[in-house]
Scaffold this motif. Structure first.
Motif, PDB file in Angstrom:
ATOM      1  N   PRO A 746     -48.590  95.404  22.243  1.00  0.00           N
ATOM      2  CA  PRO A 746     -47.720  95.035  21.120  1.00  0.00           C
ATOM      3  C   PRO A 746     -48.409  95.277  19.776  1.00  0.00           C
ATOM      4  O   PRO A 746     -49.630  95.197  19.645  1.00  0.00           O
ATOM      5  CB  PRO A 746     -47.458  93.541  21.341  1.00  0.00           C
ATOM      6  N   ILE A 747     -47.590  95.556  18.781  1.00  0.00           N
ATOM      7  CA  ILE A 747     -48.091  95.720  17.416  1.00  0.00           C
ATOM      8  C   ILE A 747     -47.730  94.484  16.597  1.00  0.00           C
ATOM      9  O   ILE A 747     -46.998  93.607  17.052  1.00  0.00           O
ATOM     10  CB  ILE A 747     -47.505  96.996  16.764  1.00  0.00           C
ATOM     11  N   ILE A 748     -48.272  94.426  15.399  1.00  0.00           N
ATOM     12  CA  ILE A 748     -48.041  93.307  14.464  1.00  0.00           C
ATOM     13  C   ILE A 748     -48.374  91.989  15.166  1.00  0.00           C
ATOM     14  O   ILE A 748     -47.532  91.094  15.332  1.00  0.00           O
ATOM     15  CB  ILE A 748     -46.596  93.299  13.911  1.00  0.00           C
ATOM     16  N   VAL A 749     -49.602  91.881  15.624  1.00  0.00           N
ATOM     17  CA  VAL A 749     -50.074  90.652  16.270  1.00  0.00           C
ATOM     18  C   VAL A 749     -50.677  89.741  15.204  1.00  0.00           C
ATOM     19  O   VAL A 749     -51.502  90.163  14.398  1.00  0.00           O
ATOM     20  CB  VAL A 749     -51.119  90.980  17.358  1.00  0.00           C
ATOM     21  N   LYS A 750     -50.256  88.480  15.182  1.00  0.00           N
ATOM     22  CA  LYS A 750     -50.715  87.525  14.175  1.00  0.00           C
ATOM     23  C   LYS A 750     -51.065  86.203  14.821  1.00  0.00           C
ATOM     24  O   LYS A 750     -50.532  85.863  15.889  1.00  0.00           O
ATOM     25  CB  LYS A 750     -49.638  87.285  13.106  1.00  0.00           C
ATOM     26  N   GLY A 751     -51.942  85.430  14.166  1.00  0.00           N
ATOM     27  CA  GLY A 751     -52.312  84.102  14.653  1.00  0.00           C
ATOM     28  C   GLY A 751     -52.616  83.169  13.505  1.00  0.00           C
ATOM     29  O   GLY A 751     -53.405  83.498  12.621  1.00  0.00           O
ATOM     30  N   ALA A 752     -51.965  82.023  13.486  1.00  0.00           N
ATOM     31  CA  ALA A 752     -52.181  81.009  12.451  1.00  0.00           C
ATOM     32  C   ALA A 752     -51.602  79.699  12.940  1.00  0.00           C
ATOM     33  O   ALA A 752     -50.665  79.673  13.753  1.00  0.00           O
ATOM     34  CB  ALA A 752     -51.529  81.416  11.132  1.00  0.00           C
ATOM     35  N   GLY A 753     -52.151  78.583  12.445  1.00  0.00           N
ATOM     36  CA  GLY A 753     -51.661  77.269  12.846  1.00  0.00           C
ATOM     37  C   GLY A 753     -50.477  76.838  12.010  1.00  0.00           C
ATOM     38  O   GLY A 753     -50.422  77.091  10.813  1.00  0.00           O
ATOM     39  N   SER A 754     -49.514  76.167  12.641  1.00  0.00           N
ATOM     40  CA  SER A 754     -48.390  75.572  11.921  1.00  0.00           C
ATOM     41  C   SER A 754     -48.538  74.063  11.800  1.00  0.00           C
ATOM     42  O   SER A 754     -47.866  73.444  10.989  1.00  0.00           O
ATOM     43  CB  SER A 754     -47.071  75.905  12.625  1.00  0.00           C
ATOM     44  N   GLU A 755     -49.390  73.462  12.626  1.00  0.00           N
ATOM     45  CA  GLU A 755     -49.684  72.039  12.590  1.00  0.00           C
ATOM     46  C   GLU A 755     -51.198  71.857  12.707  1.00  0.00           C
ATOM     47  O   GLU A 755     -51.908  72.781  13.115  1.00  0.00           O
ATOM     48  CB  GLU A 755     -48.974  71.301  13.737  1.00  0.00           C
ATOM     49  N   PRO A 756     -51.696  70.664  12.350  1.00  0.00           N
ATOM     50  CA  PRO A 756     -53.148  70.469  12.413  1.00  0.00           C
ATOM     51  C   PRO A 756     -53.751  70.648  13.801  1.00  0.00           C
ATOM     52  O   PRO A 756     -54.944  70.881  13.927  1.00  0.00           O
ATOM     53  CB  PRO A 756     -53.331  69.027  11.907  1.00  0.00           C
ATOM     54  N   ASP A 757     -52.923  70.527  14.850  1.00  0.00           N
ATOM     55  CA  ASP A 757     -53.480  70.571  16.200  1.00  0.00           C
ATOM     56  C   ASP A 757     -52.907  71.729  17.012  1.00  0.00           C
ATOM     57  O   ASP A 757     -52.765  71.607  18.234  1.00  0.00           O
ATOM     58  CB  ASP A 757     -53.211  69.245  16.921  1.00  0.00           C
ATOM     59  N   ASN A 758     -52.543  72.851  16.364  1.00  0.00           N
ATOM     60  CA  ASN A 758     -52.063  73.974  17.167  1.00  0.00           C
ATOM     61  C   ASN A 758     -52.504  75.298  16.559  1.00  0.00           C
ATOM     62  O   ASN A 758     -53.021  75.352  15.436  1.00  0.00           O
ATOM     63  CB  ASN A 758     -50.543  73.925  17.356  1.00  0.00           C
ATOM     64  N   PHE A 759     -52.289  76.359  17.351  1.00  0.00           N
ATOM     65  CA  PHE A 759     -52.593  77.728  16.934  1.00  0.00           C
ATOM     66  C   PHE A 759     -51.476  78.600  17.499  1.00  0.00           C
ATOM     67  O   PHE A 759     -51.264  78.641  18.723  1.00  0.00           O
ATOM     68  CB  PHE A 759     -53.960  78.159  17.465  1.00  0.00           C
ATOM     69  N   VAL A 760     -50.695  79.278  16.631  1.00  0.00           N
ATOM     70  CA  VAL A 760     -49.507  80.021  17.038  1.00  0.00           C
ATOM     71  C   VAL A 760     -49.829  81.511  17.025  1.00  0.00           C
ATOM     72  O   VAL A 760     -50.247  82.059  15.997  1.00  0.00           O
ATOM     73  CB  VAL A 760     -48.316  79.715  16.097  1.00  0.00           C
ATOM     74  N   ILE A 761     -49.623  82.172  18.185  1.00  0.00           N
ATOM     75  CA  ILE A 761     -49.862  83.604  18.325  1.00  0.00           C
ATOM     76  C   ILE A 761     -48.503  84.284  18.455  1.00  0.00           C
ATOM     77  O   ILE A 761     -47.680  83.904  19.297  1.00  0.00           O
ATOM     78  CB  ILE A 761     -50.737  83.904  19.557  1.00  0.00           C
ATOM     79  N   THR A 762     -48.231  85.292  17.590  1.00  0.00           N
ATOM     80  CA  THR A 762     -46.956  86.013  17.621  1.00  0.00           C
ATOM     81  C   THR A 762     -47.223  87.503  17.698  1.00  0.00           C
ATOM     82  O   THR A 762     -48.285  87.983  17.306  1.00  0.00           O
ATOM     83  CB  THR A 762     -46.109  85.712  16.361  1.00  0.00           C
ATOM     84  N   TRP A 763     -46.204  88.268  18.206  1.00  0.00           N
ATOM     85  CA  TRP A 763     -46.332  89.718  18.306  1.00  0.00           C
ATOM     86  C   TRP A 763     -44.950  90.357  18.335  1.00  0.00           C
ATOM     87  O   TRP A 763     -43.928  89.687  18.539  1.00  0.00           O
ATOM     88  CB  TRP A 763     -47.128  90.097  19.556  1.00  0.00           C
ATOM     89  N   GLU A 764     -44.922  91.683  18.147  1.00  0.00           N
ATOM     90  CA  GLU A 764     -43.689  92.465  18.208  1.00  0.00           C
ATOM     91  C   GLU A 764     -43.539  92.976  19.643  1.00  0.00           C
ATOM     92  O   GLU A 764     -44.379  93.744  20.128  1.00  0.00           O
ATOM     93  CB  GLU A 764     -43.753  93.631  17.225  1.00  0.00           C
ATOM     94  N   PRO A 765     -42.483  92.572  20.368  1.00  0.00           N
ATOM     95  CA  PRO A 765     -42.390  92.954  21.789  1.00  0.00           C
ATOM     96  C   PRO A 765     -42.075  94.440  21.958  1.00  0.00           C
ATOM     97  O   PRO A 765     -41.574  95.106  21.050  1.00  0.00           O
ATOM     98  CB  PRO A 765     -41.232  92.079  22.293  1.00  0.00           C
ATOM     99  N   LEU A 766     -42.360  94.946  23.173  1.00  0.00           N
ATOM    100  CA  LEU A 766     -42.092  96.345  23.511  1.00  0.00           C
ATOM    101  C   LEU A 766     -40.636  96.520  23.897  1.00  0.00           C
ATOM    102  O   LEU A 766     -39.964  95.575  24.331  1.00  0.00           O
ATOM    103  CB  LEU A 766     -42.981  96.793  24.678  1.00  0.00           C
TER     104      LEU A 766
END
Length: 1194
Positions: A746-766
């Motif tokens: 996948p392209i456009i892979v990103k990672g950042a937290g939305s809450e103090p106790d999490n980590f959100v990983i997103t991507w553009e699906p094939l």
């Protein structure tokens, strides 16, 4: 009553959880149907504007509408006091409404009803109030009478024709016209300024005319006022030489030589710099008008940046710069440049942008169940920062009954454990010097079982692969929890592919055929439950599978555009043809068939773009093609047409990722084939849809094709010549490529937290064709950076996001996303770095010190917080400060908190704008992306004394003949300990000249003072200020008049207006005139009389004066027939000088100055010597006569 003001800020997770609970309580859907049958506090639904200008010719209608249950009752205030509508027969309140109708059609005076009105709507659950509605009568006054002199000027000179329109309400629109009501032409040389004046940069002879007329149009009253015409005569040098003699006696010339070329100078504005204040959201207009020869050109620029392109407009031939929808970013310095070939000149205008209050969070109605918790937020911004005040049921909240469930903050009221009697209407007022905002929000405590507001058995239809949104709008108190079920299944719909929104709606991201069916939503709270059934149908999309194509047709020929459509059979299909985006011509040559458009006997006008639109009730598809008409070919005709389709498609040289395709071309129909287009269909992932694969030159009949794994290929070929494209060939046989591991991640892979106790990983699906095989999944891996541990891995499918929970706060993570299918993993992925979510800072700044620099400025220092305690990216430091009390008053009175943000690299900052002689409290907080950290311990400091403000008021009372009493109130802002007041005053005579300035110091504990020994019937001007040890404050000025002696005024005025008095004065004057004539005759005869004998006996006889004891004239007797009048002297030669014999009432009235009123009647008086001396001793330049005294009161 002491208010409970508990802080809303504390450290740690309990506060976060508490605020989340508050927000949940607020999220209540409000709909008019909800409130049917329910008790509700009043809500203002309609009201007149804040500034309401009325037409004096029409009845006054002041709107005020409200809803509530029970039905609200209405009342009004006018200028802050109760307005009893029953006592005024002209005022009527509409039934079941608060709207006032004031009838002025039968002779009422509109200005009698000007004022500030406010409407209140109340029922047993609370009171809502309207804005303050300022009623003002529109005015369109006439132009003041004036005598306008003609302008006679030289050619080439500049000129400004003043308009000076009358002040109206609202201000008029200005324009210039001639006697024939034609607008005067304007250009870059001649133009109208913003003030209405007409500016000539340089004059030409053709500018001569006698009908320059300025008009003022008052739109509100639909009237136009006209100024007197202005005459302008422009003279060339020849005309000046010819007409010099004619105008010499009447006109002052500006010069006697022609006006030559000259550099530009500004007519408006003046000087090199000026300033402009504008409010946020308004229109900014800046003006520069220059004179010069040749006519200067005007250019604009912003010194501190670029002009906003989308908001900037130029008017009045570039002389006016207009910027709409002004924001704070539009502040700064603007430079206008006037230029001609002789030089240029600049002017800089500094624009300051201020702002009336505008909402950040406007209070919203709050519906709570008993024992629930909720919050009213009231946040506004502006420049200066608005102050926030709260009211309950129209009464300041500090004066309202105490409520233990209510906790009042600066911009929020928190309700906890509410009871039924907690219902009320709260008003939030945000105000600064440029305006105010007033918002009503009710708190309604209800206990209601769930209700479903969405229509039952509603049918939703969506297109396949598009989102579906099923509504379930509920109401209840407490707020119902919504659950969804499909068909007859007992399991709750939750998780992919379903999302249940906060308002109860169910969303399916990508609807498929299998999602069709019956859906049931259930709303539940502790008082019961309710349910509703809706239905979903997923339909096929409409697609144009055979599109119209470009055609070249000979004149008089026939052309066919194809448009074959595939659609869901359950939906009605409509096909529409357009020509050049308009309907087809009404012509029998145009024949619309089921799948085509045929045009016969083609002409040149048929050329254009033809559009096929395929519509269903849910979607549509559009295709276009061009038609070109060429001249007919001479005989024997050569028919050009699009080629026939290729045939005999054959697949050879088969491999996993490639294949060879060969074909036989069709007839080219007299136009050589230029190229072949090869298309493919993916029967597995996207059946019935053809995609372009490649193109080959027209000379080739073979193509080597690159293929993707796990695709069911079918191929077809299209021939193309200059006429157009052929029909597609018949499809080839199907060729299935074997599956393989993915070729890409996948392209456009990103990672950042939305809450103090999490980590959100997103991507553009094939996409499907990129999957290379069945069982497409994503391998998501992560680990904490700089920690010696392995990657944690999870495999997911049909999603594009994964949330890692229970992470430490704001730590770096390494992560990657890799594609996997049944044949194996994709290529090695790139490793990315991101951070988990931020949390509020843990530690407050320490060692906070305050240094007070002066009475309005303090500097604050602090030590930076440790980097590890920030738990995020440090944005800066924020100082919260507030005035606790004035040092003049011992009672505490907290004002609204203010705050200033400082850069993260700073450990000190200054607090401007403090109030002198006040006790302040402050604390400092660290700020990151999540918000404010805990406050430092409160620091208290005091500002020193400053100069005081002006006294609250100053008025003159109790005037007598020789005294005036002044009353005042101490300054609202004392800014220190008052040491006293200074009063300066001076007399003003009837010509407005000022007498000597006297000064008086008054103790600080006084609030009134009587000035004695003043002159009667005299106007005095007073200057009054308070002072502290730091010096004097601002002054107030006032004027007062001592009264006159009423008895004297009455006697003198009465006598002067009596007919007998006027007759007596005339008789005395006539008698004196007769006596003078007799004396003159006797002197000429040379007769002797006593006076003559005395002159002969004495060289310098003593002249006998008139009687001064009673102020009357001397009388003639038998023995003193020839006694001379006082003030006359006869020369020794017996002649009388002309000036000595002139009769004058002034001479006979002891030199007094006679006065006449407007009808010619004499209103002066004779006065004795003593009165004259008294008058001369007065400070005024005129004697204080009763008439003068009356004039001073007019």
């Amino acid at each position: 009553m002491q208010l409970k003001r508990r802080g809303l800020t504390s450290g740690g997770s309990p506060l976060i959880l508490f605020m989340c609970q508050l927000i949940a309580a607020l999220d209540v859907p409000l709909d008019p149907k909800i409130l049917e049958g329910l008790q509700q506090p009043p809500t203002i639904t309609h009201q007149s504007p804040k500034d309401y200008i009325i037409d004096p010719r029409e009845n006054i209608v002041i709107q005020c509408e409200a809803k509530g249950k029970p039905t609200p009752r209405f009342s009004w205030t006018r200028n802050g006091t109760h307005f009893d509508t029953d006592k005024d027969s002209r005022v009527m309140m509409k039934p079941n409404s608060g709207t006032l109708v004031i009838d002025i059609s039968t002779g009422g005076k509109p200005d009698a009803y000007e004022g500030i009105y406010q409407c209140s709507a109340r029922n047993e659950h609370g009171t809502a109030v309207s804005n303050n509605i300022v009623i003002r009568q529109s005015r369109s006054p006439l132009w003041s009478k004036e005598k306008l002199q003609p302008y006679i000027v030289q050619e080439g000179s500049s000129l400004v024709l003043p308009c000076r329109p009358p002040v109206g309400l609202p201000p008029p629109i200005i324009f210039w016209m001639d006697n024939y009501f034609q607008r005067l032409p304007q250009s870059n040389r001649v133009s109208q300024g913003l003030n209405g004046d007409l500016y000539f940069s340089n004059l030409k002879v053709e500018d001569t005319r006698s009908d320059y007329i300025c008009y003022a149009r008052f739109n509100h009253t639909q009237t136009i006022q006209q100024k007197q015409p202005i005459s302008v005569k422009v003279l060339s040098m020849d005309a000046i030489n010819e007409t010099f003699a004619a105008f010499l006696n009447d006109t002052e010339f500006f010069g006697d030589s022609p006006v030559g070329e000259r550099r530009p100078t500004f007519l408006v504005p003046t000087g090199q710099n000026s300033s402009k204040l504008v409010l946020r959201g308004e229109i900014l207009k800046l003006e520069c008008i220059a004179e010069g020869l040749p006519t200067p050109e005007i250019h604009w620029m912003k010194e501190s940046g670029e002009l906003p392109i989308k908001k900037t407009f130029y008017e009045n031939f570039q002389k006016t710069l207009k910027i709409v929808a002004v924001t704070e970013a539009d502040g700064g310095s603007y430079r206008c440049t006037a230029k001609n070939h002789l030089g240029l000149i600049h002017h800089t205008i500094k624009v300051t942008v201020k702002s009336a209050p505008h909402w950040i969070n406007e209070p919203k109605n709050l519906i709570l169940a008993p024992q629930e918790t909720g919050i009213l937020l009231c946040r506004a911004n502006g420049n200066p920062k608005p102050s926030i005040t709260w009211l309950m049921n129209g009464i300041p909240i500090e004066n309202s009954p105490d409520d233990p469930s209510r906790n009042i903050g600066d911009d929020a009221i928190v309700f906890s454990d509410v009871q039924k009697d907690s219902s009320a209407v709260y008003q939030c007022n945000a105000s600064n010097e440029y305006g105010y905002l007033l918002s009503n929000a009710f708190v309604n405590v209800l206990a209601v079982p769930p209700r479903i507001l969405t229509a039952s058995n509603h049918l939703y239809q969506v297109i396949i692969s598009r989102p579906a949104l099923l509504d379930c709008l509920t109401f209840g108190s407490p707020v119902p929890k919504v659950q969804w079920f499909k068909d007859n299944h007992a399991s709750v719909l939750d998780g992919e592919p379903y999302i249940v929104h906060g308002n109860g709606s169910l969303e399916i991201h990508v609807a498929q055929k299998a999602d069709s069916g019956k859906y049931t939503c259930v709303g539940i709270n502790e008082l019961g439950k309710a349910e509703n059934v809706v239905h979903l149908e997923v339909k096929e999309s409409v697609r144009i599978i055979a599109q119209p194509e470009y055609r070249v047709v000979q004149k008089a020929g026939t052309v066919v555009f194809e448009c074959r459509v595939k659609h869901d059979p359950s939906l009605e299909l409509t096909i529409t043809w357009l020509k050049d985006e308009n309907s087809l011509p009404e012509d029998e040559r145009f024949v619309v068939g089921k799948d085509s458009l045929t045009i016969t006997d083609v002409t040149e006008v048929d050329e254009g773009t033809y559009t096929c639109i395929a519509n269903t009730s849910l979607d549509k598809d559009i295709a276009r093609a061009e038609l070109t008409v060429v001249a007919a070919t001479p005989t024997p005709p050569i028919i050009y047409d699009y080629p026939d389709p290729p045939s005999d498609l054959e697949l050879t040289d088969e491999h996993e990722r490639s294949i060879q395709l060969t074909w036989t071309p069709g007839d080219d129909n007299n136009s050589p084939i230029e190229k072949f287009i090869i298309e493919y269909e993916d029967g597995l992932h996207d059946p019935d849809v053809w995609h372009n694969l490649t193109e080959v030159p027209g000379q080739k009949t073979t193509a080597h094709l690159k293929l993707s794994p796990f695709v069911w290929y079918s191929f077809r070929v299209i021939s193309v010549n200059k006429v157009g494209r052929s029909q597609p060939s018949s499809p080839s046989r199907q060729y299935q490529t074997p599956g393989a591991a993915p070729d890409e991640n996948p392209i456009i892979v990103k990672g950042a937290g939305s809450e103090p106790d999490n980590f959100v990983i997103t991507w553009e699906p094939l996409t499907g064709i990129q999957s290379n095989g069945p069982g497409l999944q994503y391998k998501v891996s992560w680990r904490q950076k700089d920690v010696n541990e392995e990657f944690t891995t999870i495999k997911v499918a049909n999603v594009s996001k994964y949330i890692v929970s229970a992470t430490p706060t704001f730590v770096p993570y390494e992560f990657y996303v890799q594609t996997i299918n049944d044949f194996g993993p994709g290529p090695e992925p790139l490793i990315h770095v991101g951070h988990s979510g931020e949390d509020l800072p843990m530690v407050a700044p320490t060692n906070v010190r305050v240094h007070v620099e002066n009475s309005t400025l303090a500097e604050v220092h602090w030590d930076a917080v440790p980097a590890k305690s920030v738990r995020g990216i440090l944005k800066g430091y924020k100082i919260y400060y507030w005035k606790e009390r004035s040092l003049n008053k011992r009672k505490r009175r907290n004002t609204g908190k203010s705050s200033l943000m400082f850069d993260k690299n700073k450990t000190h900052g200054k607090l401007p704008g403090l109030e002198p002689f006040s006790h302040y409290v402050l604390n400092v907080r660290a700020v990151n992306g999540k918000g404010d950290g805990p406050p430092s311990p409160d620091q208290h400091f005091e500002t020193p004394e400053g100069v005081p403000g002006a006294p609250a008021f100053l008025k003159v009372t109790d005037p007598t003949l020789d005294s005036l009493t002044l009353e005042w109130s101490p300054p609202v802002h004392r800014n220190g300990i008052l040491t006293g007041y200074t009063l300066r005053y001076q007399a003003i005579n009837n010509t407005h000249k000022l007498g000597p300035l006297l000064e008086l110091v008054i103790p600080a504990n006084e609030t009134s003072w009587t000035l004695k020994n003043l002159n009667y019937s005299t106007r005095y001007k007073f200057y009054f200020h308070a002072q502290t040890s730091k010096g004097p404050g601002s002054s107030l000025t006032e004027e007062g008049v001592t009264i006159m002696d009423e008895a004297m005024a009455s006697r003198q005025v009465d006598i002067a207006t009596q007919g007998w008095f006027i007759g007596l004065m005339c008789a005395i004057a006539l008698l004196i005139l007769v006596l003078l004539i007799i004396c003159f005759i006797k002197r000429n005869k040379g007769g002797k009389y006593p006076v003559k004998e005395k002159e002969d006996a004495h060289a310098d006889p003593e002249i006998q004066p008139m009687k001064e004891d009673d102020g009357t004239f001397g009388e003639y007797s038998d023995t003193e027939d020839h006694k001379p009048l006082k003030g006359s002297r006869t020369p020794s030669n017996g002649t009388v000088k002309k000036e000595d014999s002139d009769d004058s009432l002034v001479d006979y009235g002891e030199g007094g100055e006679g006065q006449f009123n407007e009808d010619g009647s004499f209103i002066g008086q004779y006065s004795g010597k003593k009165e004259k001396e008294t008058a001369e001793g007065n400070e005024s330049s005129e004697a204080p006569s009763p008439v003068n005294a009356m004039n001073s009161f007019v």
